[in-house]
Design a protein around this motif. Structure first.
Motif, PDB file in Angstrom:
ATOM      1  N   LYS A 258       0.829  -1.213   0.000  1.00 22.51           N
ATOM      2  CA  LYS A 258       0.000   0.000   0.000  1.00 22.51           C
ATOM      3  C   LYS A 258       0.860   1.258   0.000  1.00 22.51           C
ATOM      4  CE  LYS A 258      -4.179  -1.909   2.129  1.00 22.51           C
ATOM      5  NZ  LYS A 258      -5.118  -1.843   3.271  1.00 22.51           N
ATOM      6  N   VAL A 259       2.005   1.196   0.683  1.00 22.98           N
ATOM      7  CA  VAL A 259       2.911   2.339   0.719  1.00 22.98           C
ATOM      8  C   VAL A 259       3.639   2.475  -0.614  1.00 22.98           C
ATOM      9  CG1 VAL A 259       4.910   3.376   1.871  1.00 22.98           C
ATOM     10  CG2 VAL A 259       3.205   2.125   3.222  1.00 22.98           C
ATOM     11  N   LEU A 260       4.055   1.335  -1.162  1.00 25.65           N
ATOM     12  CA  LEU A 260       4.768   1.354  -2.443  1.00 25.65           C
ATOM     13  C   LEU A 260       3.914   1.981  -3.536  1.00 25.65           C
ATOM     14  CD1 LEU A 260       7.343   0.547  -3.941  1.00 25.65           C
ATOM     15  CD2 LEU A 260       6.315  -1.699  -4.363  1.00 25.65           C
ATOM     16  N   LYS A 261       2.612   1.762  -3.469  1.00 24.50           N
ATOM     17  CA  LYS A 261       1.702   2.331  -4.461  1.00 24.50           C
ATOM     18  C   LYS A 261       1.743   3.860  -4.444  1.00 24.50           C
ATOM     19  CE  LYS A 261      -2.846   2.254  -3.975  1.00 24.50           C
ATOM     20  NZ  LYS A 261      -4.264   1.809  -3.918  1.00 24.50           N
ATOM     21  N   THR A 262       2.100   4.439  -3.298  1.00 26.44           N
ATOM     22  CA  THR A 262       2.182   5.898  -3.206  1.00 26.44           C
ATOM     23  C   THR A 262       3.567   6.424  -3.579  1.00 26.44           C
ATOM     24  OG1 THR A 262       2.876   5.977  -0.880  1.00 26.44           O
ATOM     25  CG2 THR A 262       0.520   5.796  -1.313  1.00 26.44           C
ATOM     26  N   ILE A 263       4.572   5.535  -3.556  1.00 30.80           N
ATOM     27  CA  ILE A 263       5.945   5.940  -3.876  1.00 30.80           C
ATOM     28  C   ILE A 263       6.210   5.859  -5.382  1.00 30.80           C
ATOM     29  CG2 ILE A 263       8.390   5.307  -3.595  1.00 30.80           C
ATOM     30  CD1 ILE A 263       7.703   4.406  -0.751  1.00 30.80           C
ATOM     31  N   THR A 264       5.702   4.833  -6.036  1.00 33.86           N
ATOM     32  CA  THR A 264       6.001   4.590  -7.449  1.00 33.86           C
ATOM     33  C   THR A 264       5.710   5.796  -8.351  1.00 33.86           C
ATOM     34  OG1 THR A 264       5.554   2.234  -7.095  1.00 33.86           O
ATOM     35  CG2 THR A 264       5.669   2.988  -9.368  1.00 33.86           C
ATOM     36  N   PRO A 265       4.597   6.525  -8.160  1.00 38.19           N
ATOM     37  CA  PRO A 265       4.342   7.681  -9.042  1.00 38.19           C
ATOM     38  C   PRO A 265       5.375   8.803  -8.928  1.00 38.19           C
ATOM     39  CG  PRO A 265       2.317   6.986  -7.939  1.00 38.19           C
ATOM     40  CD  PRO A 265       3.439   6.246  -7.282  1.00 38.19           C
ATOM     41  N   LEU A 266       6.220   8.766  -7.904  1.00 39.21           N
ATOM     42  CA  LEU A 266       7.254   9.793  -7.770  1.00 39.21           C
ATOM     43  C   LEU A 266       8.373   9.602  -8.790  1.00 39.21           C
ATOM     44  CD1 LEU A 266       7.646   9.828  -3.871  1.00 39.21           C
ATOM     45  CD2 LEU A 266       6.239  11.346  -5.275  1.00 39.21           C
TER      46      LEU A 266
END
Length: 375
Positions: A258-266
């Motif tokens: 769930k956290v990775l999903k917020t990091i990838t768009p960076l």
């Protein structure tokens, strides 16, 4: 009807198994997933039922023997006449198959990879022979069978006469402006005017990360984040230090999905540079490719056929011709110069087509077919 499934992996982090179980729950099945304590005791907070097999052994033959025996006992005890058995990968298939025969129950097999052709078995001929024998005996006898890529499906058909469905390991459709997309994770400081290149996934052999690290010597105004963990971590960290790249390459460690999903768009670019070290890798179609699609991040891709065909279909990045540091750097620099905004439209189309919402009907059809036979 009840669906009994199991996986030797950590059930907290296995995203494919979680998606399948949640979909089956949505379809109206009573779902239970059996996991193990092999890699710690995960939190059992799923929408479906979960249980854990306590494991004493952690390596090699003893581990698989213990897991298969304990799984057999569990299945024998829990399965009733209204149960569908769902095996994940070859390492759990034997007890599922035996119990399906003892109790005359339908069996479904989900092959996430070609187990007998994993690179880790290349120098272990006796172990490989055991897995190959199991494949040869069991797969032609499994009626309901699906896998993750066309390459895998074609190989299983050619090798064993099987005819598996293809249900890709893709994420749910992601909206980038979701209000829940907040990051609660310590990230490295990114220098001003620097772009982020991201690898997400296991740090195992054949991922091309050694070449990518070397390539970073030839890429300016850029940092490389490695999100994941695995047996190659220490070797990769040593390579970073040896090349004096500690200010450009950062290891994030294991990041919750769930956290990775917020990091990838960076990221400006996502990396998928798998090497051809065996049939299982050659025809793989890793979920990271589709995660990058959902994040609208263009991909620097390997030349392996399934991944290459997917990137080319959507014109979603650039493809390397060889695993050589300077060549990788050249392709990466071209992607960085173009910028991810120039790929946004293509990536949005890819994200809409390559999502779990489009794979769910295929999964439902497999299980509906079983219900029709029973009726």
């Amino acid at each position: 009807m009840k669906v009994l499934s199991a996986v030797i992996n950590n059930i907290e982090t296995d995203q494919r198994v979680d998606k399948v179980c949640n979909s089956l729950l949505k379809f109206g099945y009573d779902v239970e997933l059996i996991g193990t304590t092999l890699r710690g005791k995960p939190t059992l907070n799923k929408a479906y039922k979960t249980s854990l097999i306590p494991m004493k052994y952690e390596e090699s033959f003893k581990m698989f023997a213990e897991f298969n025996f304990k799984l057999f006992v569990n299945l024998l005890f829990k399965a009733d006449k209204n149960t569908i058995l769902l095996a994940n990968d070859l390492d759990s298939l034997l007890p599922f198959y035996v119990v399906s025969k003892i109790k005359s129950l339908p069996l479904v097999f989900d092959s996430h990879e070609i187990y007998s052709e994993l690179p880790s078995l290349s120098n272990r001929p006796k172990t490989k022979k055991v897995w190959k024998t199991l494949e040869r005996i069991l797969l032609p006898r499994v009626k309901h069978f699906y896998t993750v890529s066309n390459g895998y499906a074609d190989w299983f058909k050619k090798e064993y006469g099987s005819n598996p469905e293809v249900i890709r390991n893709v994420p749910h459709l992601q909206k980038l402006n979701d209000k829940e997309n907040f990051i609660f994770f310590q990230l490295p400081q990114v220098p001003e005017n620097h772009k982020i290149v991201l690898y997400q996934g296991a740090l195992n052999m054949s991922r091309g990360l050694e070449f990518m690290i070397e390539a970073m010597k030839h890429v300016d105004n850029c940092v490389f984040w490695i999100a994941g963990d695995g047996p190659k971590r220490d070797n990769l960290k040593e390579l970073v230090q040896k090349n004096n790249l500690s200010d450009k390459i950062f290891f994030l460690g294991n990041v919750p999905p769930k956290v990775l999903k917020t990091i990838t768009p960076l990221a400006e670019v996502g990396i998928s540079l798998e090497q051809d070290l065996g049939i299982s890798y050659k025809y793989a179609l890793p979920n990271k490719v589709f995660d990058y699609f959902q994040a609208r991040v263009p991909i620097l891709s390997t030349y392996l056929p399934e991944i290459k065909a997917t990137i080319e279909k959507y014109e979603a990045g650039k493809i390397i011709n060889e695993h050589e540091a300077k060549h990788i750097a050249e392709q990466l620099n071209l992607l960085l110069q173009e910028g991810k905004k120039s790929y946004y439209e293509n990536l949005t189309k890819a994200a809409k087509e390559c999502c779990w919402e489009n794979e769910e009907p295929k999964l439902k059809a497999v299980f509906e077919q079983i219900k029709k036979v029973d009726n």
